[in-house]
Design an enzyme around this catalytic site. Structure first.
Site, short mmCIF file in Angstrom:
data_model
loop_
_atom_site.label_atom_id
_atom_site.label_comp_id
_atom_site.label_asym_id
_atom_site.label_seq_id
_atom_site.Cartn_x
_atom_site.Cartn_y
_atom_site.Cartn_z
N ASN A 113 0.82 -1.22 0.00
CA ASN A 113 0.00 0.00 0.00
C ASN A 113 0.85 1.26 0.00
O ASN A 113 1.83 1.36 0.72
CB ASN A 113 -0.93 0.02 1.23
CG ASN A 113 -2.04 -0.99 1.12
OD1 ASN A 113 -2.45 -1.35 0.02
ND2 ASN A 113 -2.50 -1.47 2.25
N ILE A 114 0.45 2.22 -0.80
CA ILE A 114 1.08 3.54 -0.81
C ILE A 114 0.47 4.29 0.37
O ILE A 114 -0.76 4.29 0.54
CB ILE A 114 0.80 4.26 -2.15
CG1 ILE A 114 1.45 3.47 -3.29
CG2 ILE A 114 1.29 5.70 -2.11
CD1 ILE A 114 1.00 3.88 -4.67
N ARG A 118 0.55 10.08 4.17
CA ARG A 118 1.78 10.83 3.85
C ARG A 118 1.61 11.63 2.56
O ARG A 118 2.12 12.74 2.45
CB ARG A 118 2.98 9.89 3.75
CG ARG A 118 3.40 9.38 5.09
CD ARG A 118 4.84 8.93 5.10
NE ARG A 118 5.09 8.19 6.32
CZ ARG A 118 5.63 6.98 6.37
NH1 ARG A 118 5.99 6.38 5.27
NH2 ARG A 118 5.82 6.39 7.52
N CYS A 138 11.68 12.79 -5.64
CA CYS A 138 12.05 11.52 -5.01
C CYS A 138 13.38 11.12 -5.63
O CYS A 138 14.20 12.00 -5.92
CB CYS A 138 10.94 10.47 -5.22
SG CYS A 138 10.46 10.20 -6.93
#
Length: 196
Positions: A113-114, A118, A138
């Site tokens: 899961n992402i 956040r 990123c």
């Protein structure tokens, strides 16, 4: 029907090629180093403008610092869990840039899961104009950055196919179904007040 070149013009072109070193066999990294030494601005990998005052990219290297200075950044949204390198921290300090770190693991697994919370916290920073100009990044500027930008686009009322097209432009062959699914299911209702 082509135009004939003037002999003077042809010699000027040849002279420019020789001076530029186009016939030499330098490696790409030495070309970047030479470009930086010559004062050329080199953007980070996958750099693009998202909105007025909001940019995206892969991880900025020292060769990108001169370029980033031109953006007059106030903030960086860093989406990786790894500590920010000391040389980058020094760059931020010397340019009065705030760092907002949201440690999102880069996952290649299809059923991991992402972390939606956040992503929401990162979006709150992105939506706050006091943090602009701002860079979201990123490691490569593809997946985690793509998810944050994709969710931002949903807040901006983009149609899902356009959100996916933009994600695909940066992720290319590395596009992940789990990222597309996350963006599709991302609930913008909890953030509507923030986006106005």
């Amino acid at each position: 029907m082509g135009m004939a070149r003037i002999p003077e013009e042809e010699s000027l072109v040849q002279q420019a090629i020789e001076e530029d070193g186009c016939n030499s066999h330098r490696s790409p990294s030495s070309e970047v180093t030479a470009a930086v030494a010559e004062g050329v601005f080199v953007p980070p990998l996958n750099f693009a403008m998202v909105n007025d005052g909001v940019f995206r990219s892969g991880f900025p290297e020292t060769t990108n610092f001169r370029f980033l200075e031109t953006l007059k950044l106030r903030s960086i949204v860093y989406l990786c869990p790894e500590p920010y390198p000391e040389v980058n921290m020094e760059f931020l300090a010397s340019n009065s840039i705030s760092l907002f770190q949201f440690g999102i693991e880069g996952c290649k697994e299809p059923f991991v899961n992402i972390p939606g919370e956040r992503i929401r916290e990162a979006l709150k920073v992105v939506l706050d104009a006091r943090n602009h100009p701002l860079l979201i990044h990123c490691k490569r500027g593809k997946h985690r950055t793509g998810c944050v930008v994709g969710c931002l686009r949903k807040l901006q009322k983009w149609c899902l196919s356009s959100v996916f097209d933009e994600y695909q432009r940066f992720a290319a062959a590395k596009a992940r179904v789990c990222d597309l699914r996350f963006m599709e299911l991302f609930d913008t209702s909890s953030m509507k007040l923030l986006s106005t």
